[in-house]
Motif scaffolding. Structure first.
Motif, short mmCIF file in Angstrom:
data_model
loop_
_atom_site.label_atom_id
_atom_site.label_comp_id
_atom_site.label_asym_id
_atom_site.label_seq_id
_atom_site.Cartn_x
_atom_site.Cartn_y
_atom_site.Cartn_z
N VAL A 88 30.74 62.19 5.67
CA VAL A 88 31.16 61.08 4.80
C VAL A 88 30.43 61.20 3.47
O VAL A 88 29.53 62.03 3.30
N ASP A 89 30.82 60.37 2.50
CA ASP A 89 30.15 60.34 1.21
C ASP A 89 28.82 59.59 1.32
O ASP A 89 28.66 58.70 2.17
N ARG A 90 27.90 59.94 0.44
CA ARG A 90 26.62 59.23 0.40
C ARG A 90 26.83 57.75 0.14
O ARG A 90 26.12 56.90 0.69
N THR A 91 27.81 57.41 -0.69
CA THR A 91 28.07 56.00 -0.99
C THR A 91 28.47 55.22 0.26
O THR A 91 28.21 54.02 0.35
N THR A 92 29.08 55.91 1.21
CA THR A 92 29.44 55.24 2.47
C THR A 92 28.18 54.82 3.22
O THR A 92 28.08 53.69 3.72
N VAL A 93 27.20 55.72 3.30
CA VAL A 93 25.94 55.39 3.96
C VAL A 93 25.23 54.26 3.22
O VAL A 93 24.68 53.34 3.84
N ILE A 94 25.26 54.31 1.90
CA ILE A 94 24.62 53.26 1.10
C ILE A 94 25.25 51.91 1.41
O ILE A 94 24.55 50.89 1.59
N ARG A 95 26.58 51.86 1.49
CA ARG A 95 27.26 50.58 1.77
C ARG A 95 26.95 50.09 3.17
O ARG A 95 26.82 48.88 3.40
N TRP A 96 26.81 51.02 4.13
CA TRP A 96 26.42 50.60 5.48
C TRP A 96 25.04 49.94 5.45
O TRP A 96 24.83 48.89 6.04
N GLU A 97 24.10 50.58 4.75
CA GLU A 97 22.73 50.08 4.74
C GLU A 97 22.61 48.78 3.94
O GLU A 97 21.71 47.98 4.21
N ARG A 98 23.48 48.57 2.98
CA ARG A 98 23.48 47.32 2.23
C ARG A 98 24.19 46.19 2.97
O ARG A 98 24.12 45.04 2.56
N GLY A 99 24.89 46.54 4.02
CA GLY A 99 25.63 45.52 4.75
C GLY A 99 26.97 45.19 4.14
O GLY A 99 27.59 44.18 4.51
N GLU A 100 27.45 46.04 3.21
CA GLU A 100 28.71 45.77 2.55
C GLU A 100 29.91 46.17 3.40
O GLU A 100 30.97 45.55 3.32
N THR A 101 29.74 47.22 4.20
CA THR A 101 30.80 47.68 5.09
C THR A 101 30.21 48.06 6.43
O THR A 101 28.99 48.18 6.57
N GLU A 102 31.08 48.28 7.41
CA GLU A 102 30.65 48.71 8.73
C GLU A 102 31.24 50.08 9.04
O GLU A 102 32.35 50.39 8.60
N PRO A 103 30.53 50.90 9.82
CA PRO A 103 31.13 52.16 10.27
C PRO A 103 32.39 51.89 11.10
O PRO A 103 32.42 50.94 11.88
N GLN A 104 33.39 52.72 10.92
CA GLN A 104 34.60 52.59 11.71
C GLN A 104 34.31 52.96 13.17
O GLN A 104 33.36 53.69 13.45
N PRO A 105 35.11 52.45 14.10
CA PRO A 105 34.84 52.73 15.52
C PRO A 105 34.71 54.20 15.84
O PRO A 105 33.88 54.59 16.68
N TRP A 106 35.54 55.04 15.20
CA TRP A 106 35.47 56.47 15.51
C TRP A 106 34.25 57.16 14.89
O TRP A 106 33.93 58.29 15.22
N GLN A 107 33.59 56.47 13.95
CA GLN A 107 32.40 57.04 13.33
C GLN A 107 31.12 56.70 14.10
O GLN A 107 30.10 57.36 13.94
N ARG A 108 31.18 55.66 14.91
CA ARG A 108 29.96 55.14 15.53
C ARG A 108 29.32 56.09 16.54
O ARG A 108 28.09 56.20 16.58
N PRO A 109 30.10 56.79 17.38
CA PRO A 109 29.42 57.72 18.30
C PRO A 109 28.61 58.79 17.58
O PRO A 109 27.47 59.10 17.98
N ASN A 110 29.17 59.35 16.50
CA ASN A 110 28.43 60.38 15.75
C ASN A 110 27.21 59.79 15.04
O ASN A 110 26.16 60.42 14.96
N LEU A 111 27.35 58.55 14.53
CA LEU A 111 26.23 57.91 13.87
C LEU A 111 25.12 57.61 14.87
O LEU A 111 23.93 57.84 14.59
N ALA A 112 25.49 57.13 16.06
CA ALA A 112 24.49 56.85 17.09
C ALA A 112 23.77 58.12 17.49
O ALA A 112 22.54 58.14 17.67
N THR A 113 24.52 59.22 17.63
CA THR A 113 23.90 60.50 17.99
C THR A 113 22.93 60.96 16.92
O THR A 113 21.81 61.40 17.20
N ALA A 114 23.34 60.87 15.65
CA ALA A 114 22.48 61.31 14.54
C ALA A 114 21.19 60.50 14.49
O ALA A 114 20.12 61.03 14.19
#
Length: 416
Positions: A39-65
């Motif tokens: 994903v783009d760095r801005t996507t991670v930034i928005r997740w950490e700011r609470g502006e957006t949430e990871p999509q369901p299909w992104q969550r397993p990879n994020l949890a693993t990382a």
């Protein structure tokens, strides 16, 4: 600002802090995490700011990382209702916020270990080696060297040994051996004799897997010698006795095998020394029973092997699917040898169902070998149905590239 608005802002800040803290603890920059997730760095930034949430299909990879379970990730991402009492739940695997930006290596290792037990080393190997490369190595060899060199060398040894196990679980045994030998040297530099003996037990296990029983016995004896003059560690000592016993079992030396197993049992309940290395993984009665089951299977004492395998299944909870599956598959092999085919099929299906989310070459390999052992009983309707399910499931798991490309197929199902 209204009270409810303030509460909402505070919740977002807490979420951003915990998610970002978790990323930093594992040595990820926002750029590196984004690259690993595609994903783009801005996507991670928005997740950490609470502006957006990871999509369901992104969550397993994020949890693993991030080396957390999906439940723990959901806790990080959940914003509580402004009307409810504010409470932030931090999973046990998460290091609590401290006053320093220095990574907490022990908390990171505990999190890696917890995630590894749940999903297998195939998912986590790259994350652990990345942590070693980008978070530990600069403090060992860079300009900002740690003042506690012994502690840092021990941390590096513990994490490197863990990487070896994950490489082994992913079918990369040459890399596993390199990691183990590297960890042995690092443990010596860190003056952690207990960890060094623990690494020698890991080398013994790897030798067993490679069908080198004499070498396995040598590593186990060397480990016990290294502990002889230091602080006792019942878990490490018991594991070393068990590793030596396995070698004697393969070499068809039942009396020596039994002697070592009795020593392992007595030692495990012994009194520990004043200090214990925090980098040594826990060796408990279930782990010892697993080694005993292997020994008695190799000695051809099937009733004893069955009893110990059943003991492991009873002791291991469902949230340890890989460890439990190894015991179940051991039990299946014993039941097949005893001619209890219907019972073997029941246990085999339980193991197959429980490991669907486990990325482990070793589990996949043993499932395949089990299929090969059952194929001689395909006239049994239950066996025929199960073999069809097994073949489909193994093909699916291979399509996910859970098997190391460097390893030959050992599934036992090529002729099905």
């Amino acid at each position: 600002m209204e009270r409810n608005q303030l509460a909402t802002v505070r919740e977002v800040i807490v979420k951003r802090t915990r998610l970002a803290q978790r990323r930093r603890t594992l040595g990820f920059s926002q750029e590196r995490l984004a690259e690993q997730l595609g994903v783009d760095r801005t996507t991670v930034i928005r997740w950490e700011r609470g502006e957006t949430e990871p999509q369901p299909w992104q969550r397993p990879n994020l949890a693993t990382a991030l080396a957390v379970s999906l439940g723990e990730l959901n806790t990080l991402l959940t914003t509580r209702s402004p009307d409810s009492p504010r409470q932030v739940v931090v999973p046990l695997a998460m290091p609590l916020a401290g006053t320093s930006d220095a990574p907490d290596d022990l908390a990171a290792m505990q999190s890696f270990r917890m995630a590894d037990r749940q999903v297998g080393g195939g998912h986590l190997y790259a994350t652990v080696t990345g942590y070693l490369q980008h978070t530990v190595a600069p403090r060992l060899f860079g300009i900002n060297m740690s003042a506690d060199n012994d502690g840092l060398f021990a941390a590096a040894a513990g994490l490197t040994e863990m990487a070896g196990w994950m490489a082994h679980d992913a079918g990369r045994d040459d890399a596993a051996e390199q990691h183990f030998h590297r960890a042995l040297g690092l443990s010596s530099a860190g003056k952690d004799a207990q960890l060094g003996a623990h690494v020698l037990a890991s080398l013994s296990h790897l030798s067993h897997y490679r069908r080198q029983p004499e070498q396995a016995v040598h590593f186990a004896q060397r480990g016990r010698q290294s502990l002889a003059t230091g602080q006792p560690h019942p878990g490490v000592q018991s594991r070393l006795f068990a590793m030596e016993a396995r070698g004697h079992a393969v070499l068809r030396q039942p009396e020596e095998c039994t002697k070592q197993l009795l020593l392992a049992e007595r030692t495990l309940d012994g009194k520990p020394g004043e200090t214990s290395s925090p980098w040594v993984s826990h060796f408990d009665h279930a782990a010892l029973a697993a080694e005993e089951a292997r020994c008695f299977r190799d000695l051809g004492q099937l009733d004893s092997a069955k009893r110990y395998a059943e003991q492991v299944v009873a002791l291991r909870p469902a949230d340890r699917p890989r460890s439990r599956a190894f015991a179940q598959l051991m039990l299946v092999s014993v039941l097949i040898a005893q001619g209890k085919i219907d019972e073997a099929c029941i246990v085999a299906r339980e193991a197959l169902d429980a490991t669907r989310s486990v990325s482990s070459f070793l589990v996949l390999q043993q499932l395949g070998k089990m299929g090969g052992a059952l194929s001689g009983h395909r006239r049994n309707p239950e066996v025929a149905v199960f073999l069809g399910l097994l073949q489909e499931e193994l093909a699916h798991r291979r399509s996910l590239q859970w098997v190391s490309s460097s390893q030959p197929s050992t599934d036992g199902l090529a002729e099905l």
